[in-house]
Design an enzyme around this catalytic site. Sequence first.
Site, PDB file in Angstrom:
ATOM      1  CD  GLU A  61      57.433 -79.401 -34.505  1.00  0.00           C
ATOM      2  OE1 GLU A  61      57.234 -78.239 -34.880  1.00  0.00           O
ATOM      3  OE2 GLU A  61      58.195 -80.189 -35.090  1.00  0.00           O
ATOM      4  CD  GLU A 112      61.207 -82.981 -33.232  1.00  0.00           C
ATOM      5  OE1 GLU A 112      60.199 -82.269 -33.380  1.00  0.00           O
ATOM      6  OE2 GLU A 112      62.266 -82.757 -33.837  1.00  0.00           O
ATOM      7  CD  GLU A 158      61.998 -75.659 -35.786  1.00  0.00           C
ATOM      8  OE1 GLU A 158      62.736 -76.219 -34.948  1.00  0.00           O
ATOM      9  OE2 GLU A 158      60.994 -76.206 -36.264  1.00  0.00           O
TER      10      GLU A 158
END
Length: 575
Positions: free
Chosen positions: A187, A212, A234
């Site tokens: 990302e 992303e 995450e």
Amino acid sequence: TDYGSSLTVSLPAALQPHQPFQIIVRYTTADGPAIWWLDPELTYGNAKPFVFTQGHSVCNRSFFPCFDTPAVKCTYSATVKAPAGIQVLMSATQSSYLEDEGVYQFYMEYPVPAYLVALVAGDLIHADIGPRSRVWAEPCLLPTAISKLSGIVERWLTAAESLYGPYIWGRYDIVFLPPSFPIVAMENPCLTFIISSILESDEFLIIDVIHEVAHSWFGNAVTNATWEEMWLSEGLATYAQRRITTETYGAAFTCLETAFRLDALHRQMKLLGEDNPVSKLQVKLEPGVNPSNLMNLFTYEKGYCFVYYLSQLCGDPRHFDSFLRAYIEKYKFTSVVAQDLLDSFLNFFPELKEQCVESKAGLEFERWLNATGPPLAEPDLSQGSSLTRPVETLFKLWTTEPLDSVAAASSVDLTKWRTFQTVLFLDRLLDGSPLPHEVIKKLSECYSSQLDSMNAEIRIRWLQIVVRNDYYPDLYKVRRFLENQMSRMYTIPLYEDLCTGTLKSFALEIFYQTQNQLHPNLRKTIQQILSQGLNPLPAIDTTAVTTDTPAMVLEDKVSEATNGAISLRDVNVSA
């Protein structure tokens, strides 16, 4: 030693507190964990050399001197000189090119942690796919990238903005990297890196890019201050990804993808054991351990389940969206710990604080963070039943004894299914392998030709079933697949399975034939897999395995370590 040693700079004693100062470090770097040099043969076009960096999580210290911790953020500028014909890109908000000098200038105006500084250079050309997005790829790949992403990236960005506030990075560009890229996607702000191999798998491409995109808010704008709490990036990014897919593709598709991932989580938990400390959301990072070694599906899916649980406490996910918008606005361009998120949550919803939801028996926030094992609660996926029920029905037809439902099972046309349905079905067959010989034979007769024409995410799972069941008639397809793959995600799982069973000599034969087309890092990994429990083998007849001739293979004793290993299929995740 790959990760270097600290550099301590003594400041002048006369320096006053808060007085500005400048430090210049002159250094040279060539090789290191962050920097991947590729000869032309390792690219798709085979025309020009290629280089890219991968900083996550503590690799960029081999790229440039930095505070290599997510707790420290800064702006950066860079000057890069490259030969004519080599395009250079970086994760920066501003760039310029002095053609006469062959010099690129980059500037990132917003503070980012060191791991998000990224560079790529090679035979890259671009095309605009939206008002603030373009794709970069090697010339031979660009038409495919355009056809897959034109117009829809802006749709995802707009959906994300409606949920979590303005996209603050200016441009959202994507660069497709050669198959040597060691993970699926990264990302990097303004410039997502993604492996080109995923282009053929439409649904995986959609999910990976949207994940992303979500990181632009969760991970890049607001970052976990310590690698022991990676779930803050995450888990939140996975939650945001699924909110975006629900808005753009509907709840059924989101539930199907979630069911597929949660299946993988439980598979990994079975392999690791419920008491394994890496299944905690707050993982203890021992000195000398690379934080990337702790990245697993718990970081993503257990983290997601906790965030989903918090959203359910609000009663309406839109109320939780409002909280996340406020959270981003409060903490953007900073790094946080879990307590920052949870305190903000309770302050945003005082009625929940009054109810002491953080101490609800069995679902305490502290237990979510520090208990090993599965998530304390999982989402209701009933909205995806129209897509998951056919998978469950077909799996039961193939695994219920006696096998008298082949006619019904064989009538199912997998080409009409979504990719995530097919991989969910194949993963469950993998979990049940080895299967009775009659079952694997009938499966091959029914589906093998259908699966041959499908994408690599589907084909690799079928080939793993072939390998785990020692089904010799289809082994030639394993050879053909590995002869045409150069990425970790489509080679390591098959080599692991080949070497865990009785087919190690077959794996060696393929590796000796294909090793020159593999990146040295991947070659080394496969050599390590092949060397476990292996005695030197004699030369092998390369025609031994054909479509209809069972191979004569040497059985090797496989070490307990190999038998207990977790295959990449179970842990393969985007960054």
